[in-house]
Design an enzyme around this catalytic site. Structure first.
Site, mmCIF file in Angstrom:
data_model
loop_
_atom_site.group_PDB
_atom_site.id
_atom_site.type_symbol
_atom_site.label_atom_id
_atom_site.label_comp_id
_atom_site.label_asym_id
_atom_site.label_seq_id
_atom_site.Cartn_x
_atom_site.Cartn_y
_atom_site.Cartn_z
ATOM 1 N N CYS A 39 -49.503 -51.098 22.066
ATOM 2 C CA CYS A 39 -48.384 -51.835 21.456
ATOM 3 C C CYS A 39 -47.035 -51.148 21.574
ATOM 4 O O CYS A 39 -46.131 -51.423 20.794
ATOM 5 C CB CYS A 39 -48.683 -52.072 19.979
ATOM 6 S SG CYS A 39 -50.096 -53.108 19.729
ATOM 7 N N ASP A 40 -46.874 -50.274 22.551
ATOM 8 C CA ASP A 40 -45.598 -49.569 22.692
ATOM 9 C C ASP A 40 -45.198 -49.488 24.164
ATOM 10 O O ASP A 40 -44.994 -48.403 24.706
ATOM 11 C CB ASP A 40 -45.734 -48.181 22.074
ATOM 12 C CG ASP A 40 -44.398 -47.523 21.793
ATOM 13 O OD1 ASP A 40 -43.363 -48.211 21.839
ATOM 14 O OD2 ASP A 40 -44.394 -46.300 21.537
ATOM 15 N N PRO A 41 -45.084 -50.654 24.838
ATOM 16 C CA PRO A 41 -44.875 -50.641 26.290
ATOM 17 C C PRO A 41 -43.412 -50.545 26.742
ATOM 18 O O PRO A 41 -42.946 -51.358 27.517
ATOM 19 C CB PRO A 41 -45.480 -51.979 26.721
ATOM 20 C CG PRO A 41 -45.179 -52.882 25.588
ATOM 21 C CD PRO A 41 -45.301 -52.012 24.350
ATOM 22 N N ASN B 236 -42.908 -45.117 28.315
ATOM 23 C CA ASN B 236 -44.371 -45.006 28.196
ATOM 24 C C ASN B 236 -45.098 -45.553 29.416
ATOM 25 O O ASN B 236 -46.322 -45.603 29.434
ATOM 26 C CB ASN B 236 -44.868 -45.735 26.948
ATOM 27 C CG ASN B 236 -44.658 -44.926 25.700
ATOM 28 O OD1 ASN B 236 -44.443 -43.714 25.767
ATOM 29 N ND2 ASN B 236 -44.704 -45.568 24.558
#
Length: 93
Positions: A49-51, A55
């Site tokens: 959930c942190d694209p 990252n």
């Protein structure tokens, strides 16, 4: 890793460059990232959930590496089916 737990995420260093700087392969790797996220969401039900670009890494051998798995959710099966149905309607309309 055996030293990770619910409260401790253990990682390792990966050589490469941010996808935002990988101009030569950015299109190919973005397509691969999209495919990977759809597979995560619709097949495994586990979603990173942190694209953000920091990252997403292009490794030295040209592969995609998704970093920082500290924020992950479980996509419930009912939502998976709804998303597949939605995508099917988009492609047949």
């Amino acid at each position: 890793f055996d030293v990770s737990s619910k409260r401790v995420l253990t990682t390792r260093w990966v050589e490469g460059q941010s996808l935002a700087r990988a101009e030569e392969d950015a299109g190919r790797l973005c397509g691969l990232a999209l495919n990977a996220y759809l597979t995560m969401m619709l097949d495994s039900g586990i979603l990173h959930c942190d694209p953000h670009p920091g990252n997403l890494l292009r490794t030295t051998d040209g592969k995609l590496c998704i970093l920082d798995w500290g924020l992950v959710i479980k996509v419930e099966e009912e939502l998976q089916y709804s998303l597949v149905d939605y995508i099917a309607h988009l492609t047949t309309a």
